[in-house]
Every structure is written in structure tokens, then in C-alpha cells.
Design a protein around this motif. Structure first.
Motif, mmCIF file in Angstrom:
data_model
loop_
_atom_site.group_PDB
_atom_site.id
_atom_site.type_symbol
_atom_site.label_atom_id
_atom_site.label_comp_id
_atom_site.label_asym_id
_atom_site.label_seq_id
_atom_site.Cartn_x
_atom_site.Cartn_y
_atom_site.Cartn_z
ATOM 1 N N HIS A 154 0.863 -1.174 0.000
ATOM 2 C CA HIS A 154 0.000 0.000 0.000
ATOM 3 C C HIS A 154 0.901 1.226 0.000
ATOM 4 N N LEU A 155 0.417 2.321 -0.584
ATOM 5 C CA LEU A 155 1.212 3.547 -0.655
ATOM 6 C C LEU A 155 1.031 4.337 0.642
ATOM 7 N N GLY A 236 5.021 6.681 10.033
ATOM 8 C CA GLY A 236 4.160 6.395 8.887
ATOM 9 C C GLY A 236 2.706 6.653 9.219
ATOM 10 N N ASP A 237 1.889 6.816 8.152
ATOM 11 C CA ASP A 237 0.468 7.130 8.352
ATOM 12 C C ASP A 237 -0.384 5.859 8.430
ATOM 13 N N PHE A 238 -0.027 4.979 9.360
ATOM 14 C CA PHE A 238 -0.815 3.780 9.648
ATOM 15 C C PHE A 238 -0.987 3.714 11.168
ATOM 16 N N THR A 246 3.844 -5.887 10.610
ATOM 17 C CA THR A 246 4.338 -6.187 9.262
ATOM 18 C C THR A 246 4.408 -4.920 8.426
ATOM 19 N N ILE A 247 3.390 -4.061 8.536
ATOM 20 C CA ILE A 247 3.416 -2.788 7.812
ATOM 21 C C ILE A 247 4.628 -1.965 8.255
ATOM 22 N N GLU A 254 11.343 -0.098 2.912
ATOM 23 C CA GLU A 254 11.163 0.927 1.879
ATOM 24 C C GLU A 254 12.060 2.135 2.152
ATOM 25 N N TRP A 255 12.091 2.576 3.399
ATOM 26 C CA TRP A 255 12.881 3.761 3.739
ATOM 27 C C TRP A 255 14.363 3.502 3.515
#
Length: 430
Positions: A154-155, A236-238, A246-247, A254-255
């Protein structure tokens, strides 16, 4: 001539001004004025022009492109003005007749009109389009994720970011520390102990905390102030939760790919760990000619049994993961990996369905890549369980779990206190 004018006025009043009758009589009057009327032309008009006055309309609401579309011989002269149409309202047997005379000449200033769209198959010409509608892709209504569903790939975006943390540097080791947004005490304890970036002389180390969104009001302003002070928060925005680990781990990967591609190694370490950074650096070997490739190491779990008891913290529904055991994986409390792996793991995540146990999911991605964790020279270097503190014992261990912030500060101070040398474990790097 007067009779002609009178008939024309009567027809205009009693009929549609553009009807075939009115226009026919107007035409006749004009031709009579020129003395060119003939009986033969009248015979032709009486048998053709008035028999089907409405042939241009295929449906009650069809628009006529030309009012005189039924005339096949527009220049014919009529000699008898009072001819009665034999079938003024004749019903068409073929309502969709194709016109054979697309260019009608009128005795009005607009002399030429081209009949557009003259052929009609049915009154509802959009039927073919309507037939294709069931094949169109309909948008799927949004529904909240289930309790075991991981929304990844997901973005996501970083609310707090440190994109320049590795800029102009080639760090040997980047410490990535997942933490809850509200756990400021743990972050400060790590900064004061094993997260000190100047701990090992001659080795460039970078430290970053990665966190999600908090469900507590007022906390975000505190995080902004903390980030301005220490420049080490990645948010992050989660929603930050156990089921979203996991996210958090995949955003960490990614970072690293985006902002620290020149680093040699990275390590993911929880805040409740005691990390012997100097021993970890010796294990990774900064003096090697090049970093290792496809390298990931830590406490390796083999034959991990899937928990099916719903009361367990690690419960896994069969519909999410049907196998009875997990693939080979590394415990998520602490592991180190070479920087060529994050990009490969991200590629695997595009096809490997995620589960909420982040360390198991990392093992699933490695299995997809055909890779396995690298065994340690001593399996006890990354300790899975809490261990009573002993300075000499901790000297020969990379990591120990189960630390409270105050314990970490206390043990760390004693660990670096001058004292007699401890026996060296021959299985650890010198």
C-alpha cells in the motif's frame, strides 16, 4: 390567381404550415403564375406526394432532418389545387425506412439540406451500449480490514521523516528501532545506551525510530517537538498496533532502499533489547573487503508451529495461513542484514500474501526468494529469552530481550564500567 391565394390561406389555417398540402399548393400557385402548370405533373403529385406524408418519422418523437424528405420529385408542378390525399395518416409497415434522397431541394432561401442520420435500426439506438454495461468493472465498496488482514502493499507516507540521515555518508550500520508512539521513555533509554551513534570509534552508525499513528489526542504535537530535537523519528500514516507490525517492518525496508542505499548493513532491534553493539560490529566485520550479500542473521526459528488456539497472542486462523508449520525465519526482536536484501524482500512482498506476524512474513519472503538465514557461529549470540544480568555473560552475547527502560540504563552503566577482563568466548569474533 385569386382562387389560388384563397386556397393557400385556407390550407395554412387548417393544416400544419409545413405540411405537404400547404407546400404543394404554394408550389402550384407559383407555377401557375408562370403559366407552366400541366395536367401530367398534377397526376404525378396526386398519386405520390400525398399518400405518405409522414414517412420521415420512425417514432413519435423522432426529429425530422428535413421537412419535405418524402418528395422524390421536388420540381414537379401540380395543376389541380384541391387534390385530396388518399391516406393522410397511413401507418408505415416499415417504420425505419431508409431515405433514398439525402439532398432535398426546397423553393425557400435554404435551398439544400442534407438529411443526417437517415438510417435508423430501432428507436433506441443506445441498445448496443447498454448491452455492454454488465461487462464494465464496478468499483469495490470500501470495507474496514479484518482483524488478521494486513493492508500491504500500500502507498503509505511518512508524517515525520529524516531523508538526509545518510546523505553524504556510507554508514556501516543503520539501527532501525520499531517503537510505539507513546513510548518516549524507551526511546530516551535507547538513545542513552546502545543507540548512541558515536559508540564505536571509526565506524559510522545511524539510529532511527520507526512508529505509526497514535490513537491518543495531543501526542502528535509532542512527537513533532521530539523529532525537532533529535531528528531520528520516522512516522508512517498507519495505526500503530501489534497487528500492524508487518506494515511497520515493510516501511522500514522501503525507507532504507530510498534513503540509505550506500549503507553496508542494517539491524532491526526492539526497544526492550540489550544490544552489545561492539560485538555486533565485530560479527559483521567492518574490515572485510566488501559487505556480505544475501545475508541475514539472528535467532533462527526452525519448525515453528502455527498456533490455532484463539487465546494465544500468536493465534493464526487457518484461512489466513493453512500450513501447520512456518518456514525457516528469524525472531523479530533483533536481526541484522546486508543492504542488498531490502529491495529483494520488497519485490517478494508483491506476490507473497502478508500475515501479521512480521518475522514469519519476512521468512516467507526469503523462502520465495530461495534464501535462508545465515547461521551464527554460536546460536546463543542472539538470546531469545530474558537472561539475568552478568557483565561477563553479556560481553559474549549480541542481544538479550526483556529489558525495561530503567533496567537497560542500569545494566548499561555497569557494562561499561572499568573492571577485570571477562573470559572470551572462542565462538565469538575476537
Amino acid at each position: 390567381m385569386l382562387l389560388c391565394v384563397g386556397l393557400l390561406l385556407m390550407s395554412y389555417v387548417s393544416s400544419d404550415p409545413w405540411s405537404a398540402t400547404v407546400q404543394g399548393r404554394a408550389w402550384w400557385c407559383w407555377r401557375v403564375g408562370e403559366g407552366m402548370a400541366s395536367a401530367s405533373s398534377f397526376s404525378y403529385w396526386s398519386n405520390t406526394a400525398c399518400t405518405t406524408p409522414n414517412t420521415t418519422r420512425t417514432a413519435p418523437n423522432t426529429t425530422r432532418a428535413t421537412p419535405n424528405a418524402t418528395h422524390t420529385a421536388p420540381n414537379t408542378t401540380r395543376t389541380t389545387p384541391n387534390t385530396t390525399c388518399t391516406a393522410p395518416n397511413t401507418t408505415h409497415a416499415t417504420p425505419n425506412t431508409t431515405r433514398t434522397t439525402p439532398n432535398i431541394t426546397r423553393a425557400t432561401p435554404n435551398t439544400t439540406r442534407t438529411a443526417l442520420n437517415t438510417t435508423r435500426t430501432t428507436p433506441n439506438t443506445i441498445t448496443p451500449l447498454m448491452g455492454a454495461v454488465p461487462h464494465l468493472t464496478q468499483p469495490t465498496p470500501w470495507k474496514p480490514p479484518g482483524p488478521f488482514e494486513v493492508v500491504y502493499p500500500h502507498l503509505y507516507h511518512f508524517i515525520l521523516d529524516q531523508p538526509d540521515k545518510c546523505q553524504g555518508l556510507d554508514p556501516f550500520l543503520v539501527l532501525m528501532v520499531p517503537v510505539a508512539p507513546w513510548n518516549r521513555e524507551a526511546r530516551d533509554a535507547v538513545r542513552a545506551t546502545w543507540g548512541n551513534q558515536s559508540l564505536v570509534s571509526g565506524v559510522t552508525i545511524r539510529r532511527l525510530f520507526i512508529l505509526g499513528l497514535a490513537d491518543r489526542t495531543g501526542l502528535q504535537e509532542e512527537l513533532f517537538r521530539e523529532s525537532s530535537e533529535h531528528h531520528d523519528l520516522l512516522q508512517g500514516d498507519f495505526l500503530d498496533s501489534y497487528r500492524n507490525l508487518t506494515i511497520k517492518t515493510m516501511l522500514m525496508m522501503e525507507w532504507l532502499v530510498a534513503h540509505c542505499p550506500n549503507a553496508a548493513y542494517a539491524a532491526k532491534v526492539d526497544t526492550d533489547m540489550f544490544l552489545n553493539v561492539k560485538l555486533l560490529i565485530r560479527l559483521l566485520d567492518p574490515h572485510a573487503s566488501r559487505p556480505k550479500h544475501n545475508y541475514i542473521t539472528g535467532a533462527i526459528i526452525t519448525g515453528g508451529v502455527v498456533r490455532r488456539d484463539k487465546g494465544s497472542r500468536w493465534y493464526m486462523p487457518p484461512e489466513v495461513y493453512p500450513n501447520p508449520t512456518y518456514p525457516l525465519y528469524i525472531s523479530g526482536n533483533a536481526y541484522a542484514f546486508s543492504m542488498d536484501l531490502p529491495g529483494k524482500i520488497l519485490e517478494a512482498s508483491r506476490v507473497v500474501k502478508p500475515i501479521y506476524l512480521e518475522d514469519v512474513y519476512l521468512g516467507m519472503c526469503l523462502e520465495h526468494l530461495g534464501l535462508e538465514p545465515t547461521p551464527l557461529p554460536d546460536p546463543g549470540l542472539f538470546h531469545l529469552w530474558p537472561l539475568p544480568y552478568s557483565r561477563c555473560h553479556y560481553t559474549n552475547i549480541v542481544s538479550v530481550t526483556g529489558m525495561k527502560p530503567h533496567q537497560l540504563l542500569l545494566y548499561w552503566a555497569d557494562f561499561h564500567k572499568a573492571g577485570p577482563p571477562c573470559p572470551h568466548n572462542p565462538q565469538t569474533p575476537p
